[in-house]
Design a protein around this motif. Structure first.
Motif, PDB file in Angstrom:
ATOM      1  N   GLU A 131       0.825  -1.207   0.000  1.00  0.00           N
ATOM      2  CA  GLU A 131       0.000   0.000   0.000  1.00  0.00           C
ATOM      3  C   GLU A 131       0.859   1.257   0.000  1.00  0.00           C
ATOM      4  N   GLU A 135       0.887   4.117  -2.892  1.00  0.00           N
ATOM      5  CA  GLU A 135       0.695   5.552  -2.638  1.00  0.00           C
ATOM      6  C   GLU A 135       1.868   6.358  -3.178  1.00  0.00           C
ATOM      7  N   LYS A 138       1.491   6.809  -6.905  1.00  0.00           N
ATOM      8  CA  LYS A 138       0.520   7.854  -7.261  1.00  0.00           C
ATOM      9  C   LYS A 138       1.141   9.241  -7.134  1.00  0.00           C
TER      10      LYS A 138
END
Length: 811
Positions: A131, A135, A138
């Motif tokens: 995760e 992130e 992104k």
């Protein structure tokens, strides 16, 4: 109803619940969708600074979580988990689980549960890492888009060539970083997949073992082996006793080697824990030499301290085993054998001589039984050792009963009867177990013998360890550092009794758990309790469960106990050390007590899952009740708060309320207790203490004026009387010199001259005795100086010439 209102904690509980019910609930905040952040474009003047900032960020990023070394380290860290899974898989596949007995299945169940915990922990770590990488990706894509727009703007505005080339280089680095991130994400996803597959296989294996255990439980009373004479007649060399002993020995070595390799760090902690207890015991042993007053508990504690190494080893092992729940069963077998030696050394020094031979015999049985537990399920040596252990246990119980050892070992009749009953019942059960083994019911025999011996051994270990812990506490309370605390110096006996009760409760609960675990019924009972406590009954919109009800009352009970403990510490040691006005310590301790109880009620309500909106009904009911019948209760409650904060009376004050007088013993939230001078304890509502006239003799000080009236005959020298009275007052050491005693000539009475001696004392508790002593001194002084204290006199004058009735005249 009257008894209910007098319940000690009823009113505080009711009030705090009422206050919490009226507390306004927060309205849910309507969530609004976050606005998408618009992409920006850097100006030409901002580009140099932003270039440096992004380059620094990318350097840290490439050197941090997405570097090849970091990804390789992640896989290397996970490799031991994968290897342990593969080894456990091989061990499990090498066995025919269907034909294994329950102890072996239980052992592998523990191993797979431990493996599941490892896999679940690493799955959480890898998921979190994935995760985080996602992130970061992104954010990186967003950053690259900004710099693409910035490059286009710089080209259009014909920025310097060096700046444009720097932006190109930065975009290349961003693309490379993105590729590394994708590799990291793919690697993490690959690890997640492996862990998910392992987790699925672990769950399937555990379900299979659980199902087999349930089937074995159903087969407990089924003949699962040939009769004993048939079994020994079919033994071949491949399953002979020598081969089986060799397998047991190799099993011990393999388990020890594997466990040592996997728990090196834990062993260091165990050694530190042992040294810690050893230092404590040697320190207490040094301080115990100076103890003069020795009761039975202190004598027992000193005996235990005379075996410092054995006691430290036993206590540390008791704490250590708790942290090795995932260890194989062979490890616990080895630990049980090793613990026998310090246990014997301690108990031989503490127990009565009559119990030493049975204890030594029992420890020998335990060692033999641990070898039996490690011999492998369904093997001839297991059945042979079971037969030997069962026969020896039966002989030992028979010796224990015939020699009347319980009668010799215990002093109280009830203990003797219990020991005899348990011994006879155990002998009957062991006899039936022996018969079951002979007839082929080996599983039944294993469960009963292992359960009885392991449970007895575990309880003996637990009791011995708790005796050692209790000894440490008892001796610690007698040391000089502990005696510096007021609460230890003044309440040592209370601390001993309370800790003994807590330890006794722990022993009972732990012993019950030991028995359930050794008879393999712990999972079933815990599961049944979980279902019973979690079952929900719905009555309209109301949902009730036994678990929530128990949680509610246990939370309140814990809050009350914690409040008492905090109040005990505050009033016993903390507040007396502070320079506070009289009465302030009591007020502070009560405020803390009520706050903790209130917090406990809030936690109880929230933990029980009670809908707080339902308290509106309670608030309405309380409002109507206050309006009709609870005015006095609320009045007394408010008066109790006033007494706490305003402090017009304190505990120990001498007060007088109307015709009632005495000392204040307790100030509660609803009522207070006054102990009269005659010894009666009177419960007075707090409202009466606030609204009625209250005389407090000791509010600001302990001074008390003593007034003594005395009369002398007419014609006595007045100056002599006054001087004599003053001399009697000055001779009493408990009277104050300031204000000084003085004498008043009060009146010319009917039969005497009336004087009054007034003097002061600071010892209010003894003023009645002081007044009596002064009167004795006055009487003695008056006799010596021949000062007369006259009797009351009345003069009667008879007038003559009064006509009396005839019958009286005749008389």
């Amino acid at each position: 109803m009257k008894h209910l209102l007098n319940f000690k904690w009823f009113l505080p509980t009711l009030v705090f619940t009422f206050i919490f019910a009226l507390y306004p609930q927060e309205q849910p905040v309507q969530k609004t969708e976050p606005k998408q952040e618009e992409l920006i474009t850097y100006k030409i003047s901002e580009i140099p600074a932003k270039l440096e900032e992004v380059q620094t960020y990318l350097a840290k990023l490439n050197a941090g979580i997405i570097s090849p070394e970091k990804l390789a380290n992640s896989e290397n860290e996970l490799e031991p988990v994968i290897i342990s899974y593969e080894n456990l898989r091989k061990q499990t596949d090498s066995l025919d689980l269907i034909n294994e007995y329950s102890p072996t299945l239980k052992e592998f169940q523990q191993k797979w549960i431990a493996q599941k915990n490892k896999v679940s922990d690493w799955a959480s770590i890898v998921t979190s890492r994935t995760e985080k990488l996602d992130e970061t990706k992104k954010e990186l894509l967003k950053t690259r888009e900004i710099w693409d727009r910035t490059y286009k703007l710089a080209t259009e505005e014909k920025a310097p060539a060096e700046m444009i080339n720097s932006i190109k280089d930065l975009i290349k680095i961003l693309n490379n970083t993105e590729q590394n991130l994708i590799k990291g994400i793919n690697s993490s996803l690959s690890l997640q997949t492996k862990l998910s597959e392992q987790n699925l296989d672990v769950d399937l294996t555990l379900n299979k073992i659980v199902d087999l255990l349930k089937e074995k439980e159903r087969e407990l009373f089924v003949q699962n082996a040939p009769r004993i004479w048939e079994s020994f007649s079919t033994v071949d060399d491949s399953t002979g006793l020598s081969v089986q002993f060799n397998k047991i020995w190799r099993s011990y070595l393999r388990t020890a080697d594997e466990f040592i390799r996997n728990n090196k760090n834990r062993f260091i902690q165990d050694i530190i824990l042992f040294l810690f207890f050893l230092i404590i015991i040697y320190t207490l042993r040094y301080f115990s030499k100076n103890i003069k007053e020795k009761d039975d508990k202190i004598t027992l504690a000193i005996k235990l301290l005379e075996r410092p190494i054995s006691t430290s080893l036993l206590v540390s092992l008791l704490f250590t085993v708790i942290f090795y729940e995932d260890a194989p069963e062979v490890f616990f077998n080895i630990m049980r054998i090793l613990v026998v030696f310090p246990l014997l050394r301690i108990l031989f020094h503490v127990l009565k001589p009559v119990l030493r031979i049975p204890l030594f015999y029992f420890c020998g049985l335990i060692i033999l039984q641990q070898f039996m537990s490690s011999s492998g399920s369904g093997t001839p040596i297991e059945r042979f050792l079971l037969l030997i252990v069962t026969i020896l246990t039966f002989i030992g119980l028979l010796f224990f009963i015939l020699n009347k050892i319980p009668i010799k070992a215990f002093e109280q009749t009830i203990d003797q009867s219990r020991a005899l009953f348990i011994s006879k019942l155990s002998m009957i059960i062991i006899g039936l177990t022996l018969l079951a083994n002979i007839l082929g019911y080996v599983m039944l025999g294993l469960v009963i013998v292992n359960g009885m011996l392991n449970s007895t051994y575990g309880i003996i270990l637990l009791v011995t360890a708790t005796l050692a812990v209790n000894a440490l506490i008892v001796i610690s309370l007698q040391t000089k550092p502990a005696q510096k605390f007021n609460v230890v110096r003044n309440q040592a006996n209370t601390i001993k009794i309370t800790t003994a009760k807590i330890i006794k409760f722990i022993v009972y609960v732990w012993s019950l758990f030991i028995i359930m675990k050794n008879f393999f019924i712990d999972d079933e009972i815990i599961g049944w309790l979980g279902e019973a406590l979690g079952k929900v009954w719905e009555i309209g919109n109301l949902k009730i469960s036994i678990g929530n009800i128990l949680l509610f009352f246990i939370s309140i009970w814990l809050a009350v106990q914690i409040a008492r403990f905090v109040r005990f510490i505050l009033e016993g040691d903390v507040l007396p050390r502070l320079n506070l006005a009289r009465g302030v310590p009591g007020a502070i301790s009560k405020i803390f007590s009520y706050l903790i109880i209130g917090l406990g009620i809030i936690v109880a309500v929230m933990g029980a899952g009670i809908d707080l909106n339902s308290f509106a009904l309670l608030a309405g009911a309380l409002g109507v009740g206050i309006g009709f019948g609870l005015q006095d209760i609320v009045k007394n409650f408010i008066s109790g708060l006033i007494l706490i904060f305003e402090r017009p009376i304190q505990i120990g004050d001498a007060v007088q309320v109307e015709e009632l007088s005495g000392r204040v013993k307790h100030i509660g939230i609803r009522s207070s207790t006054i102990k009269t001078w005659e010894g009666a304890e009177v419960i007075v509502p707090n409202g009466n203490l606030i609204s009625n006239k209250l005389v407090n003799w000791t509010l600001s000080d302990q001074l008390r004026r003593i007034d003594i009236k005395v009369g002398v005959a007419y014609g006595t020298d007045i100056n002599l009387v006054m001087e004599t009275l003053l001399e009697c007052a000055k001779l009493n050491e408990k009277l104050l010199s300031a204000p000084a005693p003085y004498v008043l000539f009060n009146d010319f009475a009917d039969s005497c001259l009336e004087f009054e001696l007034r003097c002061w004392t600071s010892d209010f508790a003894e003023w009645v005795e002081i007044r009596s002593n002064i009167r004795v001194a006055i009487n003695k002084a008056f006799k010596e100086k021949k000062i007369e204290i006259p009797f009351p006199q009345r003069d009667i004058h008879l007038k003559s010439g009064i006509n009396l009735p005839n019958d009286i005249q005749k008389k």
